[in-house]
Design a protein around this motif. Structure first.
Motif, short mmCIF file in Angstrom:
data_model
loop_
_atom_site.label_atom_id
_atom_site.label_comp_id
_atom_site.label_asym_id
_atom_site.label_seq_id
_atom_site.Cartn_x
_atom_site.Cartn_y
_atom_site.Cartn_z
N VAL A 88 -16.83 5.87 -4.06
CA VAL A 88 -15.51 6.00 -2.93
C VAL A 88 -16.06 5.48 -1.54
CG1 VAL A 88 -14.31 8.08 -4.03
CG2 VAL A 88 -16.25 8.43 -2.35
N LEU A 89 -17.26 4.86 -1.48
CA LEU A 89 -17.60 4.56 -0.20
C LEU A 89 -16.76 3.29 0.11
CD1 LEU A 89 -21.63 4.81 -0.08
CD2 LEU A 89 -19.87 5.87 1.37
N TRP A 90 -16.47 2.55 -0.66
CA TRP A 90 -15.75 1.38 -0.31
C TRP A 90 -14.30 1.44 0.11
CZ3 TRP A 90 -10.67 0.86 -2.34
CH2 TRP A 90 -10.29 1.74 -3.43
N LEU A 91 -13.92 2.76 0.24
CA LEU A 91 -12.76 3.00 0.96
C LEU A 91 -13.01 3.01 2.65
CD1 LEU A 91 -11.26 6.04 -1.20
CD2 LEU A 91 -10.23 3.65 -0.99
N PHE A 92 -14.14 3.14 2.82
CA PHE A 92 -14.45 3.26 4.16
C PHE A 92 -15.63 2.60 4.99
CE2 PHE A 92 -13.49 7.49 2.27
CZ PHE A 92 -12.41 8.08 3.11
N SER A 93 -16.26 1.61 3.77
CA SER A 93 -17.01 0.59 4.31
C SER A 93 -17.09 -0.66 3.60
CB SER A 93 -18.42 1.41 4.52
OG SER A 93 -19.53 0.34 4.99
N VAL A 94 -17.41 -1.74 4.13
CA VAL A 94 -17.31 -3.03 3.49
C VAL A 94 -18.65 -2.92 2.43
CG1 VAL A 94 -17.92 -5.23 3.58
CG2 VAL A 94 -16.73 -4.20 5.49
N LYS A 95 -18.06 -3.25 1.13
CA LYS A 95 -19.17 -3.16 0.22
C LYS A 95 -20.00 -4.60 0.08
CE LYS A 95 -19.78 -2.02 -4.65
NZ LYS A 95 -19.38 -1.64 -6.12
N CYS A 96 -21.04 -4.34 1.09
CA CYS A 96 -21.92 -5.55 1.09
C CYS A 96 -23.08 -5.09 1.63
CB CYS A 96 -21.08 -6.67 1.92
SG CYS A 96 -22.17 -8.14 2.29
N GLY A 97 -24.33 -5.36 1.09
CA GLY A 97 -25.51 -4.82 1.67
C GLY A 97 -26.11 -5.43 2.77
N ARG A 98 -25.50 -6.83 3.24
CA ARG A 98 -25.78 -7.45 4.10
C ARG A 98 -24.97 -7.41 5.41
NH1 ARG A 98 -29.25 -11.20 1.65
NH2 ARG A 98 -29.66 -11.92 3.53
N ASN A 99 -24.04 -6.08 5.34
CA ASN A 99 -23.35 -5.83 6.67
C ASN A 99 -24.20 -4.92 7.31
OD1 ASN A 99 -21.09 -5.52 8.12
ND2 ASN A 99 -20.54 -3.56 7.06
N ILE A 100 -25.13 -5.56 8.15
CA ILE A 100 -26.23 -5.08 9.14
C ILE A 100 -26.33 -6.00 10.10
CG2 ILE A 100 -28.42 -4.02 9.31
CD1 ILE A 100 -28.46 -3.59 6.21
N ASP A 101 -26.01 -5.25 11.14
CA ASP A 101 -26.17 -6.03 12.88
C ASP A 101 -27.71 -6.12 12.95
OD1 ASP A 101 -23.56 -6.69 12.96
OD2 ASP A 101 -23.19 -4.69 13.89
N PRO A 102 -28.15 -7.25 13.45
CA PRO A 102 -29.62 -7.04 14.12
C PRO A 102 -29.63 -6.38 15.15
CG PRO A 102 -28.63 -9.31 14.37
CD PRO A 102 -27.62 -8.42 13.49
N LEU A 180 -36.46 -2.47 2.50
CA LEU A 180 -37.09 -3.61 3.20
C LEU A 180 -36.12 -4.78 3.42
CD1 LEU A 180 -40.73 -3.79 1.45
CD2 LEU A 180 -40.11 -3.12 3.71
N ARG A 181 -35.19 -5.00 2.34
CA ARG A 181 -34.22 -6.02 2.90
C ARG A 181 -33.42 -5.69 4.13
NH1 ARG A 181 -28.91 -7.26 -0.67
NH2 ARG A 181 -28.28 -5.22 -0.18
N SER A 182 -33.23 -4.25 4.25
CA SER A 182 -32.32 -3.92 5.44
C SER A 182 -33.14 -4.16 6.76
CB SER A 182 -32.12 -2.28 5.48
OG SER A 182 -33.19 -1.33 5.62
N TYR A 183 -34.55 -3.99 6.69
CA TYR A 183 -35.27 -4.56 7.91
C TYR A 183 -35.30 -5.92 8.10
CZ TYR A 183 -37.47 -0.06 9.79
OH TYR A 183 -37.78 1.10 10.51
N SER A 184 -35.30 -6.67 7.01
CA SER A 184 -35.36 -8.02 7.20
C SER A 184 -33.95 -8.43 8.07
CB SER A 184 -35.45 -8.87 5.87
OG SER A 184 -34.31 -8.76 5.08
N LEU A 185 -32.92 -7.56 7.80
CA LEU A 185 -31.67 -8.20 8.49
C LEU A 185 -31.71 -7.42 9.85
CD1 LEU A 185 -29.11 -7.37 5.49
CD2 LEU A 185 -29.80 -9.67 6.39
N LEU A 186 -32.29 -6.39 10.22
CA LEU A 186 -32.23 -5.62 11.35
C LEU A 186 -33.23 -6.60 12.13
CD1 LEU A 186 -32.70 -1.93 10.34
CD2 LEU A 186 -30.69 -3.01 11.50
N ILE A 187 -34.16 -7.25 12.00
CA ILE A 187 -35.24 -7.60 12.67
C ILE A 187 -35.23 -9.14 12.31
CG2 ILE A 187 -37.73 -7.79 13.57
CD1 ILE A 187 -37.78 -4.82 12.46
N GLN A 188 -34.46 -10.13 12.98
CA GLN A 188 -34.34 -11.54 12.58
C GLN A 188 -34.84 -12.45 13.55
OE1 GLN A 188 -30.52 -12.60 10.84
NE2 GLN A 188 -29.91 -10.54 10.45
#
Length: 377
Positions: A88-102, A180-188
């Motif tokens: 049900v998370l798709w109702l409240f957030s974008v279903k994309c693992g790359r939706n992370i701001d640095p 670790l992918r989330s960290y690669s997107l956070l720290i660019q």
């Protein structure tokens, strides 16, 4: 940009490892490792003898037995509640693992970077802060990936090591990849890297620079959503939406039925946080009531809709009267909220203290009801 091959055992070459300790495996563990990872454990080079350790890198209290390693990884990286809410998370957030701001973008949006040891809070944000799980240093070690997080290792390691008994369940490799992918997107960028060091997202004794970090994370940046766990198929998640979703869905993995994570820890802070909404509501209602008084005080012949007969005027008066009474009731209930609820919560806390006196585990399921949630404020 390097891309991770899902069939490879390790996502990065050993020379890019940011944690270079050499793990000491006994003969039994080496045999297990060969079966688990389907690779040969390389002998220790003489010049690396000073870096040899017999525990999980960064955690001297955790041995290198597979059961201990996987238990540690599950405790520090798994997110069972969000995994239950996945459908049900798709109702409240974008279903994309790359939706992370640095990190620099987080600061632009006015969010404080709050380090945490709880994986459930990783990438969860509010209007003024974002929680980020600190980096477990063991995930930066090549041997850990080679032996414990290889594809074969995490798929069916208990079956592979058939002569090892009394071992717990394994660990989903996709969780570590997603983290670790989330960290690669956070720290660019170098600025993001500086913010990460400032926020203590890395251990103080980890000696890395921007160049080595960029080379390391290049091997995780291209990881696709199909290769990661359910949690990391979504990016940032808003805390207030998670709180409401938990109250509706009631996931079994949650220890609370009311909060995914508290924002405030005192009654006064809860009331102060709700005051802007209450003030706006009072101001709106005051404006509406004043308009109604003007409408009722104006002679009918002066109104634009002077054709209204006495019956219609009476209906209008009755409607305004009902609305006025409803406003009075709402005002009384609001003062009840402001004045009496803190008293009620105090009584709840006293009751909770009396009932849990002498109980070894007061945080059992019976004590996590909606009523007793407030006893821990």
């Amino acid at each position: 940009m390097p891309n991770l091959d899902s069939s490879s055992l390790t996502p990065f070459p050993p020379e890019l490892s940011l944690e270079k300790s050499v793990l000491i495996l006994d003969s039994q563990q080496e045999e297990d490792a060969k079966l688990i990872s389907q690779v040969t454990v390389r002998p220790v080079e003489p010049d690396a003898a000073s870096n040899r350790i017999d525990y999980l890198p960064g955690y001297p209290n955790v041995g290198l037995e597979p059961s201990q390693v996987y238990r540690f990884l599950r405790r520090h990286l798994n997110t069972p509640v969000i995994d239950e809410l996945y459908h049900v998370l798709w109702l409240f957030s974008v279903k994309c693992g790359r939706n992370i701001d640095p990190l620099h973008r987080q600061r632009i949006k006015g969010r404080e970077i709050v380090p945490t040891e709880e994986a459930k809070l990783h990438l969860v944000w509010t209007k003024d802060r974002i929680y980020i799980k600190t980096m477990p240093i063991c995930l930066l070690n090549h041997t850990i990936w080679n032996v414990f997080l290889g594809t074969a290792a995490t798929q069916d390691w208990r079956t592979a090591v058939h002569f090892t008994t009394n071992l717990d369940e394994g660990f989903d490799r996709g969780v570590a990849l997603g983290f670790l992918r989330s960290y690669s997107l956070l720290i660019q960028s170098p600025l993001d890297f500086a913010f990460a060091k400032e926020a203590h997202l890395f251990p103080e004794d980890l000696d890395i620079d921007w160049t080595s970090w960029a080379k390391f994370t290049a091997h995780f940046y291209g990881v696709q959503d199909g290769q990661v766990s359910k949690r990391y198929r979504f990016g940032q998640l808003r805390l207030n939406r998670l709180n409401w979703l938990l109250r509706v869905i009631q996931p079994k993995a949650s220890k609370s039925i009311w909060f995914y994570q508290r924002r405030t820890w005192s009654v006064g802070a809860m009331i102060v946080e709700s005051m802007p909404v209450l003030l706006f509501a009072f101001a709106s209602l005051s404006l509406i009531l004043s308009s109604m008084q003007v409408a009722l005080a104006t002679p009918a012949e002066d109104l634009l809709f002077a054709h209204l007969n006495s019956q219609n005027a009476l209906s209008l008066q009755r409607t305004f009267w009902v609305f006025s009474v409803a406003t009075i009731i709402i005002s009384v209930l609001t003062w009840f909220y402001i004045l009496l609820i803190p008293t009620g919560i105090f009584l709840i806390q006293m009751t909770w203290a009396i009932r849990t006196k002498g109980i070894a585990n007061p945080n059992s399921r019976i004590m996590t009801s909606a009523f007793y949630e407030f006893a821990k404020v």
